[in-house]
Design a protein around this motif. Structure first.
Motif, PDB file in Angstrom:
ATOM      1  N   ARG A   1      57.345  23.966 -73.770  1.00  0.00           N
ATOM      2  CA  ARG A   1      55.655  24.248 -73.693  1.00  0.00           C
ATOM      3  C   ARG A   1      54.630  24.650 -72.719  1.00  0.00           C
ATOM      4  O   ARG A   1      54.623  25.151 -72.756  1.00  0.00           O
TER       5      ARG A   1
ATOM      6  N   GLU B   1      55.671  26.639 -69.943  1.00  0.00           N
ATOM      7  CA  GLU B   1      55.161  28.521 -70.051  1.00  0.00           C
ATOM      8  C   GLU B   1      53.701  29.081 -70.762  1.00  0.00           C
ATOM      9  O   GLU B   1      53.237  30.000 -70.356  1.00  0.00           O
ATOM     10  N   GLN B   2      52.486  27.726 -70.822  1.00  0.00           N
ATOM     11  CA  GLN B   2      51.613  28.425 -71.185  1.00  0.00           C
ATOM     12  C   GLN B   2      51.008  28.526 -69.981  1.00  0.00           C
ATOM     13  O   GLN B   2      50.235  29.092 -69.906  1.00  0.00           O
ATOM     14  N   ARG B   3      50.973  27.188 -69.242  1.00  0.00           N
ATOM     15  CA  ARG B   3      50.588  27.926 -67.480  1.00  0.00           C
ATOM     16  C   ARG B   3      50.571  29.108 -67.577  1.00  0.00           C
ATOM     17  O   ARG B   3      50.087  30.130 -66.620  1.00  0.00           O
ATOM     18  N   ARG B   4      51.811  29.080 -67.245  1.00  0.00           N
ATOM     19  CA  ARG B   4      52.781  30.431 -66.672  1.00  0.00           C
ATOM     20  C   ARG B   4      51.965  32.080 -67.245  1.00  0.00           C
ATOM     21  O   ARG B   4      51.850  32.987 -66.675  1.00  0.00           O
ATOM     22  N   ALA B   5      52.199  31.606 -68.305  1.00  0.00           N
ATOM     23  CA  ALA B   5      51.079  33.196 -69.318  1.00  0.00           C
ATOM     24  C   ALA B   5      49.501  33.294 -69.185  1.00  0.00           C
ATOM     25  O   ALA B   5      49.072  33.883 -69.545  1.00  0.00           O
ATOM     26  N   GLY B   6      49.035  31.662 -68.518  1.00  0.00           N
ATOM     27  CA  GLY B   6      47.815  32.170 -68.306  1.00  0.00           C
ATOM     28  C   GLY B   6      47.190  31.097 -68.716  1.00  0.00           C
ATOM     29  O   GLY B   6      45.834  31.332 -68.911  1.00  0.00           O
ATOM     30  N   VAL B   7      47.729  30.238 -70.112  1.00  0.00           N
ATOM     31  CA  VAL B   7      46.830  29.599 -71.406  1.00  0.00           C
ATOM     32  C   VAL B   7      46.687  28.558 -70.738  1.00  0.00           C
ATOM     33  O   VAL B   7      47.014  27.954 -70.072  1.00  0.00           O
ATOM     34  N   ASP B   8      45.486  28.525 -70.943  1.00  0.00           N
ATOM     35  CA  ASP B   8      44.658  27.177 -70.720  1.00  0.00           C
ATOM     36  C   ASP B   8      44.869  25.923 -71.363  1.00  0.00           C
ATOM     37  O   ASP B   8      44.604  25.907 -72.723  1.00  0.00           O
ATOM     38  N   VAL B   9      45.819  24.754 -70.753  1.00  0.00           N
ATOM     39  CA  VAL B   9      46.224  23.625 -71.478  1.00  0.00           C
ATOM     40  C   VAL B   9      44.826  22.272 -71.275  1.00  0.00           C
ATOM     41  O   VAL B   9      45.219  22.975 -69.894  1.00  0.00           O
TER      42      VAL B   9
END
Length: 126
Positions: free
Chosen positions: A114, A117-125
């Motif tokens: 998760r 995938e978030q990092r790869r989608a550009g979502v800041d975690v």
């Protein structure tokens, strides 16, 4: 013997610490375009992510082998790179411990996927 179990939020906290540890040591560790260095690591292949395997876990894929990381077993557990059940109950031959270890590795795998995938989608975690 009763094997300990961890909640998803406890496991997520461990993975979050592991993410911070990786961010401080391996820039862009989550990217698919990282150079592949063969046995010395490369990009993480999510289809081949096996948290219980020293070469196919997060660290194994990044640096070639889990054991190359400069981490104690306590740190590896605290950063979500190893199952606490596996770390502290290895050699204990019970079905319950084996099942708990497999469950924890499966949960850690899903949490790492998760985040990656978030990092790869550009979502800041965190």
């Amino acid at each position: 013997m009763t094997a300990p179990t961890m909640t998803t939020s406890e496991l997520q906290e461990r993975v979050d610490r592991g993410v911070a540890w990786l961010d401080s040591r391996i820039p862009n560790w989550w990217r698919t375009d990282r150079p592949d260095h063969g046995d010395n690591g490369g990009p993480i292949n999510l289809d081949e992510l096996v948290m219980s395997h020293n070469c196919y876990c997060v660290l194994g894929q990044l640096i070639g082998n889990y054991y190359r990381a400069d981490l104690t077993i306590d740190q590896a557990v605290a950063y979500g790179f190893d199952a606490s059940v596996g770390a502290y109950y290895r050699g204990t031959d019970t079905v319950e411990v084996g099942e708990a270890m497999a469950d924890e590795f499966d949960a850690l795998r899903e949490l790492w996927i998760r985040v990656i995938e978030q990092r790869r989608a550009g979502v800041d975690v965190p």
